[in-house]
Motif scaffolding. Structure first.
Motif, PDB file in Angstrom:
ATOM      1  N   ALA A  41       0.712  -1.194  -0.018  1.00  0.00           N
ATOM      2  CA  ALA A  41      -0.031   0.048  -0.063  1.00  0.00           C
ATOM      3  C   ALA A  41       0.660   1.119   0.032  1.00  0.00           C
ATOM      4  O   ALA A  41       0.629   2.315  -0.733  1.00  0.00           O
ATOM      5  N   GLY A  42       2.035   1.167   0.843  1.00  0.00           N
ATOM      6  CA  GLY A  42       2.919   2.214   0.772  1.00  0.00           C
ATOM      7  C   GLY A  42       3.541   2.578  -0.552  1.00  0.00           C
ATOM      8  O   GLY A  42       3.839   3.724  -0.971  1.00  0.00           O
ATOM      9  N   ARG A  43       4.061   1.301  -0.874  1.00  0.00           N
ATOM     10  CA  ARG A  43       4.534   1.557  -2.145  1.00  0.00           C
ATOM     11  C   ARG A  43       3.848   2.016  -3.560  1.00  0.00           C
ATOM     12  O   ARG A  43       4.043   3.035  -4.248  1.00  0.00           O
ATOM     13  N   ILE A  44       2.557   1.558  -3.362  1.00  0.00           N
ATOM     14  CA  ILE A  44       1.388   2.151  -4.394  1.00  0.00           C
ATOM     15  C   ILE A  44       1.210   3.577  -4.410  1.00  0.00           C
ATOM     16  O   ILE A  44       1.268   4.296  -5.344  1.00  0.00           O
ATOM     17  N   LEU A  45       1.050   4.050  -3.145  1.00  0.00           N
ATOM     18  CA  LEU A  45       0.872   5.464  -2.850  1.00  0.00           C
ATOM     19  C   LEU A  45       1.999   6.254  -3.538  1.00  0.00           C
ATOM     20  O   LEU A  45       1.740   7.212  -4.132  1.00  0.00           O
ATOM     21  N   VAL A  54      -0.212   2.040 -12.375  1.00  0.00           N
ATOM     22  CA  VAL A  54      -0.003   0.890 -11.618  1.00  0.00           C
ATOM     23  C   VAL A  54      -0.562  -0.576 -11.847  1.00  0.00           C
ATOM     24  O   VAL A  54      -1.919  -0.321 -11.880  1.00  0.00           O
ATOM     25  N   THR A  55      -0.164  -1.306 -11.821  1.00  0.00           N
ATOM     26  CA  THR A  55      -0.880  -2.700 -11.972  1.00  0.00           C
ATOM     27  C   THR A  55      -0.236  -3.605 -10.747  1.00  0.00           C
ATOM     28  O   THR A  55       0.673  -3.658 -10.291  1.00  0.00           O
ATOM     29  N   VAL A  67      -5.288  -0.923  -0.425  1.00  0.00           N
ATOM     30  CA  VAL A  67      -5.402  -1.561  -1.725  1.00  0.00           C
ATOM     31  C   VAL A  67      -6.559  -1.676  -2.429  1.00  0.00           C
ATOM     32  O   VAL A  67      -6.776  -1.567  -3.679  1.00  0.00           O
ATOM     33  N   ALA A  68      -7.400  -2.375  -1.569  1.00  0.00           N
ATOM     34  CA  ALA A  68      -8.726  -2.695  -2.036  1.00  0.00           C
ATOM     35  C   ALA A  68      -9.585  -1.262  -2.487  1.00  0.00           C
ATOM     36  O   ALA A  68     -10.208  -1.452  -3.634  1.00  0.00           O
ATOM     37  N   TYR A  69      -9.174  -0.320  -1.696  1.00  0.00           N
ATOM     38  CA  TYR A  69      -9.810   0.972  -2.112  1.00  0.00           C
ATOM     39  C   TYR A  69      -9.374   1.609  -3.387  1.00  0.00           C
ATOM     40  O   TYR A  69     -10.241   1.849  -4.188  1.00  0.00           O
ATOM     41  N   ARG A  70      -8.230   1.314  -3.501  1.00  0.00           N
ATOM     42  CA  ARG A  70      -7.625   1.883  -4.658  1.00  0.00           C
ATOM     43  C   ARG A  70      -7.898   0.995  -6.156  1.00  0.00           C
ATOM     44  O   ARG A  70      -8.241   1.634  -7.065  1.00  0.00           O
ATOM     45  N   VAL A  71      -8.110  -0.165  -5.626  1.00  0.00           N
ATOM     46  CA  VAL A  71      -8.705  -0.963  -6.900  1.00  0.00           C
ATOM     47  C   VAL A  71      -9.924  -0.632  -7.060  1.00  0.00           C
ATOM     48  O   VAL A  71     -10.406  -0.394  -8.353  1.00  0.00           O
ATOM     49  N   ASP A  92       8.123  -1.124 -16.422  1.00  0.00           N
ATOM     50  CA  ASP A  92       9.199  -0.037 -16.223  1.00  0.00           C
ATOM     51  C   ASP A  92       9.710  -0.184 -14.936  1.00  0.00           C
ATOM     52  O   ASP A  92      11.066   0.407 -14.793  1.00  0.00           O
ATOM     53  N   MET A  93       9.199  -0.713 -14.074  1.00  0.00           N
ATOM     54  CA  MET A  93       9.457  -0.724 -12.754  1.00  0.00           C
ATOM     55  C   MET A  93       8.699  -1.962 -12.077  1.00  0.00           C
ATOM     56  O   MET A  93       7.693  -2.029 -12.312  1.00  0.00           O
ATOM     57  N   VAL A  94       9.387  -2.736 -11.033  1.00  0.00           N
ATOM     58  CA  VAL A  94       8.793  -3.633 -10.262  1.00  0.00           C
ATOM     59  C   VAL A  94       8.923  -3.544  -8.984  1.00  0.00           C
ATOM     60  O   VAL A  94       9.988  -3.490  -8.460  1.00  0.00           O
ATOM     61  N   LEU A  95       8.022  -3.463  -8.155  1.00  0.00           N
ATOM     62  CA  LEU A  95       8.053  -3.506  -6.549  1.00  0.00           C
ATOM     63  C   LEU A  95       7.418  -4.781  -6.210  1.00  0.00           C
ATOM     64  O   LEU A  95       6.189  -5.124  -6.455  1.00  0.00           O
TER      65      LEU A  95
END
Length: 263
Positions: A41-45, A54-55, A67-71, A92-95
């Motif tokens: 969740a922190g990485r996504i933000l 973001v995928t 994360v469910a909220y952002r989905v 282009d980037m992977v977390l």
């Protein structure tokens, strides 16, 4: 016996062991996040704040509330299953933020094969880059990094620095940014670069943070009238200029002498 003095270095001393801290522009680029928990969740933000596409790859049951909220809001694309190598296509980037060291290492090695920069949470050796503790105020971003050695200390230092900053620093930076755009439109040629830079430095040094943050578009337009001469008026003079006029059109009053000058 005379004491031998160590000569002062002519240039900055190299301090190895650090990271190259850069502002990575990932706007419109595909970032794949594997995992859906608190760390994810922190990485996504972080990457959404940088306008990335973001995928999130994670079974639906593994998504935490954020994360469910952002989905649900359509802020990210959700792939509701475990990771597959094809998820790296076009990335282009992977977390990676999953509680499975073996799976994380597999993803890391796949990224290396494809030359995709990656960050594996809590595994510093398997990271092309680290996330620091960031203070954000509009366009102002200040990152503190301990190179993966002390995240909690980085947060403490970041909070200390934030308390020392002028109030509304972000608003002042927004204003100075708008002024730079206006100036570049007025003097767009490459050869104008050094003069533009010097004048912007003089403007930044002439006014306080609050003064800069309070400049209106009319104030900026009036201020730009001084660019050709290279001068920067006092704030009182600037605020006293009627719209559409410059200093040569009006009387400037200096109260310490009791008479108008420039008439």
């Amino acid at each position: 016996m005379a004491e031998t003095k160590t000569p002062t270095p002519m240039f900055p001393v190299v301090q190895g062991g650090g990271s190259l801290i850069v502002a990575w522009q990932i706007k419109g680029k595909k970032v794949v996040v594997v995992g859906g928990g608190e760390v994810a969740a922190g990485r996504i933000l972080n990457v959404l704040n940088a306008d990335a596409l973001v995928t999130v790859v994670c079974p639906a049951l593994g998504l935490n509330p954020e994360v469910a909220y952002r989905v649900a809001q359509g802020q990210v694309t959700h792939v509701p299953r475990n990771f597959e190598p094809s998820d790296l296509d076009g990335a282009d980037m992977v977390l990676v933020a999953v509680d499975d060291p073996a799976a994380s290492s597999i993803i890391w090695n796949l990224c290396k094969e494809r030359h995709i920069p990656a960050n594996i949470a809590d595994v510093p050796p398997e990271c092309d880059f680290y996330f620091g503790s960031v203070h954000r105020d509009g366009p102002l971003q200040i990152m503190v990094s301990t190179n993966g050695k002390g995240p909690r200390l980085a947060s403490t230092i970041r909070k200390f620095i934030a308390k020392q900053l002028p109030k509304d620093a972000g608003r002042a930076i927004e204003s100075i940014g708008r002024l730079r755009i206006k100036l570049r439109q007025m003097a767009p040629d490459v050869e104008d670069g050094p003069k533009r830079m010097k004048w912007m430095i003089d403007v930044s040094d002439a006014y306080s943070w609050d003064d800069i943050g309070g400049l209106t578009d009319d104030d900026m337009d009036n201020l730009l009238k001084y660019y050709l001469s290279g001068d920067v008026p006092s704030l009182n003079v600037l605020k006293g200029l009627p719209d559409g006029k410059d200093a040569s059109d009006i009387d400037l009053f200096d109260g310490s002498f009791g008479f108008s000058v420039g008439a």
